[in-house]
Write an enzyme that holds these catalytic residues in place. Structure first.
Site, PDB file in Angstrom:
ATOM      1  N   TYR A  59       0.850  -1.198   0.000  1.00 35.33           N
ATOM      2  CA  TYR A  59       0.000   0.000   0.000  1.00 35.33           C
ATOM      3  C   TYR A  59       0.878   1.236   0.000  1.00 35.33           C
ATOM      4  O   TYR A  59       1.828   1.309   0.781  1.00 35.33           O
ATOM      5  CB  TYR A  59      -0.911   0.027   1.232  1.00 35.33           C
ATOM      6  N   GLU A  86      -0.580   4.792  -0.576  1.00 34.77           N
ATOM      7  CA  GLU A  86      -1.394   5.986  -0.843  1.00 34.77           C
ATOM      8  C   GLU A  86      -0.556   7.235  -0.617  1.00 34.77           C
ATOM      9  O   GLU A  86       0.220   7.303   0.330  1.00 34.77           O
ATOM     10  CB  GLU A  86      -2.616   6.003   0.093  1.00 34.77           C
ATOM     11  N   ASP A 144      -5.482  13.937 -25.286  1.00 34.47           N
ATOM     12  CA  ASP A 144      -5.435  12.531 -24.878  1.00 34.47           C
ATOM     13  C   ASP A 144      -4.661  11.761 -25.954  1.00 34.47           C
ATOM     14  O   ASP A 144      -5.185  11.495 -27.029  1.00 34.47           O
ATOM     15  CB  ASP A 144      -6.879  12.029 -24.739  1.00 34.47           C
ATOM     16  N   THR A 187      -2.551   6.437 -22.111  1.00 39.81           N
ATOM     17  CA  THR A 187      -2.404   5.100 -21.569  1.00 39.81           C
ATOM     18  C   THR A 187      -0.921   4.761 -21.701  1.00 39.81           C
ATOM     19  O   THR A 187      -0.183   5.442 -22.410  1.00 39.81           O
ATOM     20  CB  THR A 187      -3.204   4.051 -22.368  1.00 39.81           C
ATOM     21  N   LYS A 247      -0.374   1.091 -25.133  1.00 40.86           N
ATOM     22  CA  LYS A 247      -0.641   1.012 -26.570  1.00 40.86           C
ATOM     23  C   LYS A 247       0.690   1.148 -27.306  1.00 40.86           C
ATOM     24  O   LYS A 247       1.568   0.316 -27.090  1.00 40.86           O
ATOM     25  CB  LYS A 247      -1.724   2.028 -26.940  1.00 40.86           C
ATOM     26  N   ARG A 304      -0.603  -2.297 -18.861  1.00 44.76           N
ATOM     27  CA  ARG A 304      -1.923  -1.671 -18.946  1.00 44.76           C
ATOM     28  C   ARG A 304      -2.054  -0.623 -17.842  1.00 44.76           C
ATOM     29  O   ARG A 304      -1.994  -0.952 -16.663  1.00 44.76           O
ATOM     30  CB  ARG A 304      -2.980  -2.765 -18.774  1.00 44.76           C
TER      31      ARG A 304
END
Ligand SMILES: *Cc1c(COP(=O)(O)O)cnc(C)c1O
Length: 430
Positions: free
Chosen positions: A51, A53, A211, A237, A240, A246
């Site tokens: 974790y 955060e 984008d 992203t 690609k 991903r």
């Protein structure tokens, strides 16, 4: 996968079959790619256990600047994780020449959500590219958070050229006076002039979000104009053309950095996927090498060859061709030609993976569609070059001519499998 094999054969079988599918089929989905073993290792690592955060830095109260320091997180034990995220951030900034990078978005869609929230308020107007003309769901579709929370007005491509007409877009912007203009696409085969979009945004006092999910790799290799000097915020992203795991990422000018960070965490996400951020860092290191530039150049050469070979075989391409990694076959009108859905199914039976796609001014519904979208990033990763593209055009043409002939499609599938066997992929995993 020896542990999975022993403990969970059902899952193992499905996953192994997917490995086989990836290696035996021709992958022409424009948004897909094959990551390196290094990226796979990072993605499948123990970092999934942690974790973290928060961020590996704080914003100095005195200078307002970002300062890497321990204790920027809400959890203990982050000293190594911090190094990982720092590597990803610094490499991303170097690749794109950005002032700030947030590498935590779980996906391109979540990067977009955080970016919009950082710039505008629910109810504000967004001017964005129509989905059926190549846009993305998160650019304003009613079923996406974007269409649910914002007032969406669309621009499309010019009916004759099937390309952007910046004068037309300027006129729409002047009439609509949006708070934000959004560009970037999932199925637009031509380069986009981000400088022109900046002019339009300035003319109407709108923020500009670009984008680059599909073309990030081309931009990283300087083969497409960079949006960084022109956009307020850039989203992408990482899986690609950029050929990472991903995931998503946001790049922005320093003045928006704190708002972008706040809207990623805690605004829209909790704990970051640290194994995926490690895989992003590994992919970004690859993107900084000369081999990566060569790879991106080959993607473009391959796309050009595939497009011209398809045109030679009398296929109709949207906008008459491509100057990116992707192209759209326009199969023709409803009632006069097989649909995108039909041809996607036939290609699948022949071991060729591609997706149906709407074409501009489509006469069919989106789920049926009149187009097939093809891209060269994945086959280029396998090492295929211009000669193979000519062969692929031949395969596609054969499938098209025999789309209802099950026997012939199986015959083609065997050919495709043999053809792919010449370009080994993930051999060590088998
Ligand atoms: C793929 C894509 C996205 C979304 O990415 P996900 O990771 O699938 O959420 C966003 N915008 C554009 C233009 C895309 O092509």
């Amino acid at each position: 996968m020896k542990f999975l094999k022993k403990q969970d054969s059902e899952l193992y079988d499905a996953m192994y079959s997917e490995l086989t599918r990836q290696t035996e089929n021709l992958e022409l989905i424009a948004s897909e790619n094959f990551v390196s073993r290094a990226v796979l290792e990072a993605a499948g690592s123990v970092l999934t256990n942690k974790y973290a955060e928060g961020y590996p830095y704080r914003w100095s109260k005195k200078t307002g600047k970002l300062k890497y320091e321990l204790y920027g997180r809400y959890y203990g034990g982050c000293e190594h994780i911090d190094e990982v995220e720092k590597l990803a951030i610094e490499r991303a900034k170097e690749i794109f020449g950005a002032e700030h990078a947030n590498v935590q978005p779980h996906s391109g869609s979540q990067a977009n959500m955080a970016a919009y929230f950082a710039l505008i308020k629910p109810g504000d107007t967004i001017l964005s590219l129509e989905l059926s003309h190549g846009g993305h769901l998160t650019h304003g579709h009613p079923l996406s958070f974007s269409g649910y929370l914002f007032n969406i007005v669309s621009y499309g491509v010019n009916k004759n050229t099937e390309q952007f007409d910046y004068t037309e877009i300027m006129e729409i912007a002047k009439n609509v006076k949006p708070q934000m203009i959004l560009t970037g696409a999932s199925a637009y085969p031509r380069k986009i002039d981000f400088a022109k979009f900046r002019e339009i945004a300035d003319e109407v006092g709108a923020k500009l979000v670009v984008d680059v999910a599909h073309i990030a790799g081309l931009i990283a290799a300087n083969l497409h104009q960079s949006p960084i000097p022109f956009a307020d915020v850039v989203t992408t992203t990482t899986h690609k053309t950029l050929r990472g795991p991903r995931g998503g990422m946001i790049l922005c000018k320093e003045e928006y950095a704190r708002d972008v960070d706040r809207w990623v965490f805690p605004g829209t996400q909790g704990g970051p996927l640290m194994h995926i951020i490690a895989a992003k860092a590994a992919a970004f290191k690859e993107a900084l090498t000369p081999e990566f530039n060569k790879y991106q150049k080959q993607i473009l050469k391959n796309a050009e060859t595939l497009a011209s070979s398809l045109i030679d075989r009398e296929f109709n391409l949207v906008s008459g061709g491509t100057d990116t990694h992707l192209m759209l076959i326009n199969l023709g009108k409803k009632g006069e030609s097989p649909s995108g859905k039909k041809i996607e199914g036939a290609l699948d039976k022949a071991g060729i993976t591609a997706n149906k796609n709407t074409v501009p001014f489509d006469t069919r519904k989106p789920f049926v569609a009149s187009g097939i979208r093809l891209g060269t990033p994945a086959v280029t990763t396998r090492g295929m070059k211009e000669n193979e593209m000519k062969k692929i055009a031949e395969f596609i043409s054969l499938v098209y001519q025999n789309y209802d002939d099950e026997e012939k499609l199986v015959e083609i599938k065997n050919e495709v499998k043999k053809f792919c066997g010449n370009f080994p992929l993930y051999e060590e995993l088998k």
